[in-house]
Design a protein around this motif. Structure first.
Motif, PDB file in Angstrom:
ATOM      1  N   ARG B   2     -40.798  -3.701 -27.639  1.00 44.40           N
ATOM      2  CA  ARG B   2     -39.948  -4.776 -27.148  1.00 44.40           C
ATOM      3  C   ARG B   2     -39.193  -5.443 -28.297  1.00 44.40           C
ATOM      4  NH1 ARG B   2     -40.717  -6.926 -21.865  1.00 44.40           N
ATOM      5  NH2 ARG B   2     -39.181  -5.661 -20.799  1.00 44.40           N
ATOM      6  N   GLY B   3     -39.974  -5.824 -29.338  1.00 47.23           N
ATOM      7  CA  GLY B   3     -39.390  -6.503 -30.487  1.00 47.23           C
ATOM      8  C   GLY B   3     -38.384  -5.615 -31.206  1.00 47.23           C
ATOM      9  N   GLN B   4     -38.747  -4.334 -31.293  1.00 40.53           N
ATOM     10  CA  GLN B   4     -37.877  -3.344 -31.918  1.00 40.53           C
ATOM     11  C   GLN B   4     -36.535  -3.270 -31.186  1.00 40.53           C
ATOM     12  OE1 GLN B   4     -38.300  -1.299 -34.521  1.00 40.53           O
ATOM     13  NE2 GLN B   4     -36.459  -0.064 -34.162  1.00 40.53           N
ATOM     14  N   GLU B   5     -36.625  -3.228 -29.859  1.00 41.51           N
ATOM     15  CA  GLU B   5     -35.421  -3.123 -29.031  1.00 41.51           C
ATOM     16  C   GLU B   5     -34.557  -4.377 -29.175  1.00 41.51           C
ATOM     17  OE1 GLU B   5     -34.739  -2.527 -24.360  1.00 41.51           O
ATOM     18  OE2 GLU B   5     -36.359  -1.340 -25.211  1.00 41.51           O
ATOM     19  N   ALA B   6     -35.211  -5.530 -29.189  1.00 41.90           N
ATOM     20  CA  ALA B   6     -34.485  -6.798 -29.323  1.00 41.90           C
ATOM     21  C   ALA B   6     -33.773  -6.860 -30.674  1.00 41.90           C
ATOM     22  CB  ALA B   6     -35.456  -7.974 -29.184  1.00 41.90           C
ATOM     23  N   ARG B   7     -34.477  -6.383 -31.736  1.00 42.57           N
ATOM     24  CA  ARG B   7     -33.856  -6.380 -33.072  1.00 42.57           C
ATOM     25  C   ARG B   7     -32.652  -5.438 -33.102  1.00 42.57           C
ATOM     26  NH1 ARG B   7     -38.941  -6.906 -34.976  1.00 42.57           N
ATOM     27  NH2 ARG B   7     -39.280  -4.673 -35.228  1.00 42.57           N
ATOM     28  N   GLU B   8     -32.820  -4.318 -32.447  1.00 41.90           N
ATOM     29  CA  GLU B   8     -31.755  -3.316 -32.357  1.00 41.90           C
ATOM     30  C   GLU B   8     -30.506  -3.928 -31.684  1.00 41.90           C
ATOM     31  OE1 GLU B   8     -32.318  -0.247 -33.516  1.00 41.90           O
ATOM     32  OE2 GLU B   8     -30.677   0.954 -32.687  1.00 41.90           O
ATOM     33  N   GLN B   9     -30.759  -4.619 -30.577  1.00 45.39           N
ATOM     34  CA  GLN B   9     -29.638  -5.226 -29.851  1.00 45.39           C
ATOM     35  C   GLN B   9     -28.983  -6.335 -30.654  1.00 45.39           C
ATOM     36  OE1 GLN B   9     -30.550  -6.463 -25.878  1.00 45.39           O
ATOM     37  NE2 GLN B   9     -31.184  -4.414 -25.239  1.00 45.39           N
ATOM     38  N   ALA B  10     -29.810  -7.118 -31.338  1.00 45.17           N
ATOM     39  CA  ALA B  10     -29.258  -8.218 -32.142  1.00 45.17           C
ATOM     40  C   ALA B  10     -28.396  -7.662 -33.268  1.00 45.17           C
ATOM     41  CB  ALA B  10     -30.390  -9.078 -32.709  1.00 45.17           C
ATOM     42  N   GLY B  11     -28.871  -6.559 -33.876  1.00 46.95           N
ATOM     43  CA  GLY B  11     -28.102  -5.935 -34.947  1.00 46.95           C
ATOM     44  C   GLY B  11     -26.766  -5.403 -34.453  1.00 46.95           C
ATOM     45  N   ARG B  12     -26.807  -4.787 -33.265  1.00 49.21           N
ATOM     46  CA  ARG B  12     -25.581  -4.216 -32.709  1.00 49.21           C
ATOM     47  C   ARG B  12     -24.598  -5.316 -32.323  1.00 49.21           C
ATOM     48  NH1 ARG B  12     -25.246  -0.311 -27.428  1.00 49.21           N
ATOM     49  NH2 ARG B  12     -23.047   0.276 -27.654  1.00 49.21           N
ATOM     50  N   LYS B  13     -25.138  -6.398 -31.785  1.00 54.26           N
ATOM     51  CA  LYS B  13     -24.284  -7.529 -31.402  1.00 54.26           C
ATOM     52  C   LYS B  13     -23.643  -8.166 -32.640  1.00 54.26           C
ATOM     53  CE  LYS B  13     -24.264 -11.788 -28.727  1.00 54.26           C
ATOM     54  NZ  LYS B  13     -24.970 -12.658 -27.774  1.00 54.26           N
ATOM     55  N   ALA B  14     -24.427  -8.277 -33.692  1.00 47.23           N
ATOM     56  CA  ALA B  14     -23.899  -8.858 -34.935  1.00 47.23           C
ATOM     57  C   ALA B  14     -22.791  -7.975 -35.502  1.00 47.23           C
ATOM     58  CB  ALA B  14     -25.025  -9.023 -35.958  1.00 47.23           C
ATOM     59  N   LEU B  15     -22.985  -6.672 -35.416  1.00 46.22           N
ATOM     60  CA  LEU B  15     -21.951  -5.724 -35.843  1.00 46.22           C
ATOM     61  C   LEU B  15     -20.668  -5.938 -35.059  1.00 46.22           C
ATOM     62  CD1 LEU B  15     -21.274  -2.542 -36.933  1.00 46.22           C
ATOM     63  CD2 LEU B  15     -21.765  -2.134 -34.517  1.00 46.22           C
TER      64      LEU B  15
END
Lengths: 371, 153
Positions: B2-15
């Motif tokens: 879950r945390g991994q996925e959330a970090r992934e999404q946050a990174g993509r959104k920041a990009l």
């Protein structure tokens, strides 16, 4: 008898060719580039974006130059362009509390958290024309100062604690924001729809109405709780992504007007509020919008509707300058047939009037002769 | 996970946020310097449309529509299969295409590092510097009130 006339095509084509020439002006003077307009006539560009209801600086600059600086014509051009584009959706509501602030003042609290920052304002200038600017003098770079880490909460959040000020305008939870670009205006209208109309309304019209409330036509004791100008981030929910997609930021001006209110059958004595939010740096417009928003809440707050600024149908029906100019300016288009009909009618009425006059005069003379 | 996925999404959104703010010519300059590939199949667009900007009554009340803004978007698929999306204010179609490719490359483990360090990091640094400049210039116009003592005591 009037027969429809065709013609004028050559005259129209040549008139437009002449317009293009006059728009360009003296060829010895360099032509304006759009980036010059965006950078150096920024507030004019902002007004076109706000009243054209389209945030796009370059298009607004193009409209300004194409309209030869005629703002309402430029706004008209932008509105027309908007209709050619598909709509991707509605953004999530912007968070003005998280704004990258470029100006923030309050006339009600001197020491509000985050302080008062004047930003690039005309306030306190002497309004003297500057011959150095005419001579093209270089300008100084802005002063800098380390930033306090202090947050800048909206003043309404600060005022809320005593319960003496009404909350932010709420709607029932299932209320879907109305959209005047999709549905025709209907009166009475909800506050959210009024605000959409006011945000794109004519600055001059709203300014005059706001001024009228100050002069006593629906006086509502306004104070500027806060004005803030700056950039807010836009985000859009889209089906293809699991998060709201960031679109970039836009500059907006927000005005929180706070109005002393002595109470009515519907609401206790308190401070009531008017709200203004417009595209770009446009303080006068945001203030006028907030004054009109408050005045238009008269019925909601149990006030008597006695003045123009409180009359929703009057204000909202006449605030759109594209509609207004369309209806006023259409008068110059050929009305030959209408006028022929009216001319016939007036001739007949005049003949009847004169016949009556003659009869009366004859009767009078007869009576005098008899005496 | 879950945390991994959330970090992934946050990174993509920041990009996507950084790319949305960046100027097209700056993106393509860094792109060329980094030697990032730009072949991709266009699945949608680039196309320009409108979004309706919403505000809230009183700043934090019920939402209302303020006005429209131009937005350009694109969707691409890389030869390696990743699908990328882009959305940004404005009407720049070349930027929309390139930033959609950037989003797709970022999802490819072989390219993420390059996208992050050679493209996003310099763009983010420039954006942060511009914002900081605006902040310190604004801060210089902060009013420092002082009170004049008046009267006898």
């Amino acid at each position: 008898m009037y027969v429809a006339v065709k013609g004028g095509e050559a005259a129209i084509a040549n008139a437009h060719r002449l317009l293009a020439d006059r728009r360009r002006g003296d060829r010895a003077v360099p032509a304006l580039r759009l980036d010059q307009i965006v950078e150096q006539l920024a507030l004019g560009v902002d007004r076109v974006m706000s009243e054209g209801s389209l945030y796009d600086r370059e298009l607004a600059a193009l409209a300004v130059v194409q309209a030869r600086g005629d703002m309402i014509e430029a706004i008209f051009l932008v509105r027309a362009y908007r209709t050619t584009l598909p709509r991707f959706g509605y953004t999530n509501p912007v968070d003005t509390g998280a704004m990258q602030v470029e100006r923030r003042i309050s006339a009600t609290y001197k020491d509000l958290p985050g302080g008062q920052v004047l930003g690039p304002t005309f306030d306190y200038t002497h309004r003297l024309l500057d011959p150095e600017l005419a001579a093209g003098a270089e300008v100084e770079t802005p002063a800098q100062r380390p930033v306090d880490a202090e947050a800048m909460p909206r003043v309404s959040a600060i005022l809320a604690h005593e319960g003496l000020i009404e909350a932010d305008g709420e709607m029932p939870l299932d209320h879907v924001p109305g959209d005047i670009t999709r549905e025709p205006l209907q009166f009475p209208m909800a506050r959210d729809i009024r605000l959409q109309a006011l945000s794109r309304g004519d600055e001059g019209f709203l300014l005059a109405l706001g001024y009228s409330t100050q002069r006593g036509y629906a006086r509502n004791h306004p104070f500027v709780g806060e004005i803030r100008i700056g950039e807010v981030e836009l985000e859009l929910d889209v089906p293809e992504l699991p998060f709201a997609v960031p679109l970039g930021s836009i500059r907006v001006t927000e005005c929180q007007m706070v109005n002393q209110f002595k109470g009515s059958a519907k609401a206790p004595p308190q401070f009531t509020r008017g709200y203004g939010l417009v595209f770009g740096q446009s303080e006068r417009k945001a203030m006028a919008m907030a004054l009109c928003d408050r005045a238009l809440r008269a019925s909601e707050l149990g006030e008597d509707v006695v003045a123009a600024a409180q009359d929703e149908e009057f204000v909202i029906s006449h605030s759109d300058n594209v509609q207004a100019t369309g209806f006023v300016e259409h008068l110059k288009l050929p009305h030959y047939v209408d006028f022929q009909a009216e001319l016939g009618l007036v001739r007949r009425m005049r003949a009847e009037y004169e016949a009556r006059e003659n009869e009366d005069r004859a009767a009078e003379e007869k009576r005098e002769a008899a005496e | 996970m879950r945390g991994q996925e959330a970090r992934e999404q946050a990174g993509r959104k920041a990009l996507m946020a950084t790319l949305a703010h960046a100027a097209a010519d700056e993106i393509s300059r860094l792109w060329n310097e980094a030697g990032l590939p730009s072949e991709a199949e266009l699945l949608r667009g680039p196309e320009t449309g409108l979004v309706t900007v919403r505000g809230r009554i009183g700043g934090d009340g019920a939402p209302f529509n303020v006005g429209e803004a131009t937005v350009t978007r694109a969707t691409v698929r890389l030869p390696s299969g990743q699908v990328g999306h882009s959305y940004a204010l404005g009407r720049d179609k070349a930027k929309a295409r390139l930033t959609a490719i950037a989003d797709a490359l970022w999802q490819d483990p072989a390219h993420r590092e390059t996208v992050e360090t050679k493209l996003v990091a310099p763009l983010r640094a420039a954006l942060d510097a511009a914002r900081e400049k605006s902040r310190v210039e604004t801060a210089a116009t902060k009013v420092d009130f002082f009170t004049m003592v008046r009267g006898e005591d």
